[in-house]
Design an enzyme around this catalytic site. Structure first.
Site, mmCIF file in Angstrom:
data_model
loop_
_atom_site.group_PDB
_atom_site.id
_atom_site.type_symbol
_atom_site.label_atom_id
_atom_site.label_comp_id
_atom_site.label_asym_id
_atom_site.label_seq_id
_atom_site.Cartn_x
_atom_site.Cartn_y
_atom_site.Cartn_z
ATOM 1 N N ASN A 268 0.840 -1.211 0.000
ATOM 2 C CA ASN A 268 0.000 0.000 0.000
ATOM 3 C C ASN A 268 0.870 1.255 0.000
ATOM 4 O O ASN A 268 0.562 2.228 -0.696
ATOM 5 C CB ASN A 268 -0.948 -0.004 1.203
ATOM 6 N N MET B 22 0.769 -2.952 11.942
ATOM 7 C CA MET B 22 0.080 -3.998 12.695
ATOM 8 C C MET B 22 0.290 -3.863 14.206
ATOM 9 O O MET B 22 0.520 -4.856 14.899
ATOM 10 C CB MET B 22 0.523 -5.375 12.196
ATOM 11 N N ASN C 269 -6.469 4.835 8.339
ATOM 12 C CA ASN C 269 -6.042 3.446 8.230
ATOM 13 C C ASN C 269 -6.748 2.793 7.041
ATOM 14 O O ASN C 269 -7.835 3.218 6.641
ATOM 15 C CB ASN C 269 -6.442 2.695 9.511
ATOM 16 N N HIS D 210 -8.147 -1.024 5.989
ATOM 17 C CA HIS D 210 -8.433 -2.331 6.591
ATOM 18 C C HIS D 210 -8.999 -3.250 5.510
ATOM 19 O O HIS D 210 -9.855 -2.837 4.715
ATOM 20 C CB HIS D 210 -9.447 -2.174 7.733
HETATM 21 C C1 GAR Z 1 -3.108 -4.825 3.815
HETATM 22 O O1 GAR Z 1 -4.011 -5.761 3.295
HETATM 23 C C2 GAR Z 1 -3.800 -3.941 4.838
HETATM 24 O O2 GAR Z 1 -5.126 -3.645 4.523
HETATM 25 C C3 GAR Z 1 -3.716 -4.803 6.070
HETATM 26 O O3 GAR Z 1 -2.444 -5.376 6.027
HETATM 27 C C4 GAR Z 1 -2.035 -5.507 4.660
HETATM 28 C C5 GAR Z 1 -0.705 -4.841 4.516
HETATM 29 O O4 GAR Z 1 -0.170 -5.063 3.239
HETATM 30 N N1 GAR Z 1 -3.934 -4.024 7.265
HETATM 31 C C6 GAR Z 1 -4.525 -4.513 8.335
HETATM 32 O O5 GAR Z 1 -4.918 -5.664 8.434
HETATM 33 C C7 GAR Z 1 -4.683 -3.510 9.465
HETATM 34 N N2 GAR Z 1 -5.635 -3.970 10.411
HETATM 35 P P1 GAR Z 1 0.962 -4.122 2.675
HETATM 36 O O6 GAR Z 1 2.068 -4.093 3.728
HETATM 37 O O7 GAR Z 1 1.422 -4.827 1.419
HETATM 38 O O8 GAR Z 1 0.379 -2.770 2.415
#
Ligand code: GAR
Length: 215
Positions: free
Chosen positions: A14, A90, A107, A109
């Site tokens: 992201n 996280m 955020n 999610h």
């Molecule tokens: C993403 O899917 C994000 O939405 C999730 O972790 C992943 C991170 O991926 N976030 C959560 O679960 C927060 N509660 P990334 O490091 O490749 O962006």
């Protein structure tokens, strides 16, 4: 130009989507820094390769949540960002931290909140047999995975999906809606009314729900 700080814990896809949007000119912000709570967060290398400042505030070095959050807040304040963007960060943040950055902390999610708060959202969506799943960009409030919703993207759950295929379909939408939400925010097109986010009159109401099938 408004500035943002991006907080990550791992892969950082992201974050990378945001950096891409900035580079292409579709997201008019300056990324002041990428911060991680782990030294081994892979996204740190991606950010550094693009000459974005990176910092690690290693949660393992702090005795408790409050002292870690205080150190993190101090590091963020050093960049004086307009917006703090959690992108796969996280760690549960303390009430004090959330209140300090209220209205400036967002955020993403991987579910259509308020369904599937917490972890393993794709696995749980499959177990429940939902036909529609997705992702949500929201303001952060002290209650975990709550907070006023800015934009959501919905994807179908297909027969034969497993956790990985569903996660990939959702992630593609995460990469689309996060830059969009941040652009609306920095352009001042949103306002908070209680627990709801309202858009200025120019906003097409349909824009806040992204459906890939409709594109
Ligand atoms: C993403 O899917 C994000 O939405 C999730 O972790 C992943 C991170 O991926 N976030 C959560 O679960 C927060 N509660 P990334 O490091 O490749 O962006």
């Amino acid at each position: 130009m408004k500035s943002i700080v991006i907080l990550i814990s791992g892969r950082g896809s992201n974050m990378e989507a945001l950096l891409d949007a900035v580079a292409s000119g579709s997201l008019p912000v300056r990324v002041a820094a990428v911060l991680a709570n782990r030294l081994d967060a892979a996204g740190l290398k991606v950010a550094a390769a693009r000459s974005v400042a990176t910092r690690v505030v290693d949660h393992g070095q702090y005795a408790d949540r409050e002292t870690f959050d205080a150190a993190l807040a101090e590091t963020i304040d050093g960049y004086a960002p307009d917006l703090i963007v959690l992108a796969g960060f996280m760690r549960v943040l303390s009430d004090g931290f959330v209140r300090r950055f209220a209205g400036r902390l967002i955020n993403i999610h991987p579910s259509l909140l308020p369904s599937f708060q917490g972890l393993h959202t794709h696995r749980r969506a499959l177990a429940e047999g939902v036909r529609v799943h997705g992702c949500t960009v929201h303001f952060v409030t002290p209650a975990l995975d709550h907070g006023p919703i800015i934009v959501q993207a919905a994807v179908p759950v297909l027969d034969g999906d497993d956790e990985d295929s569903l996660a990939a379909r959702v992630l593609a939408q995460e990469h689309a809606i996060y830059p969009l939400a941040i652009r609306w925010l920095v352009e001042g097109r949103l306002r908070l009314t209680g627990n709801r986010v309202e858009f200025d009159a120019a906003q097409d109401a349909a824009g806040v729900l992204v459906s890939p099938l409709a594109q």
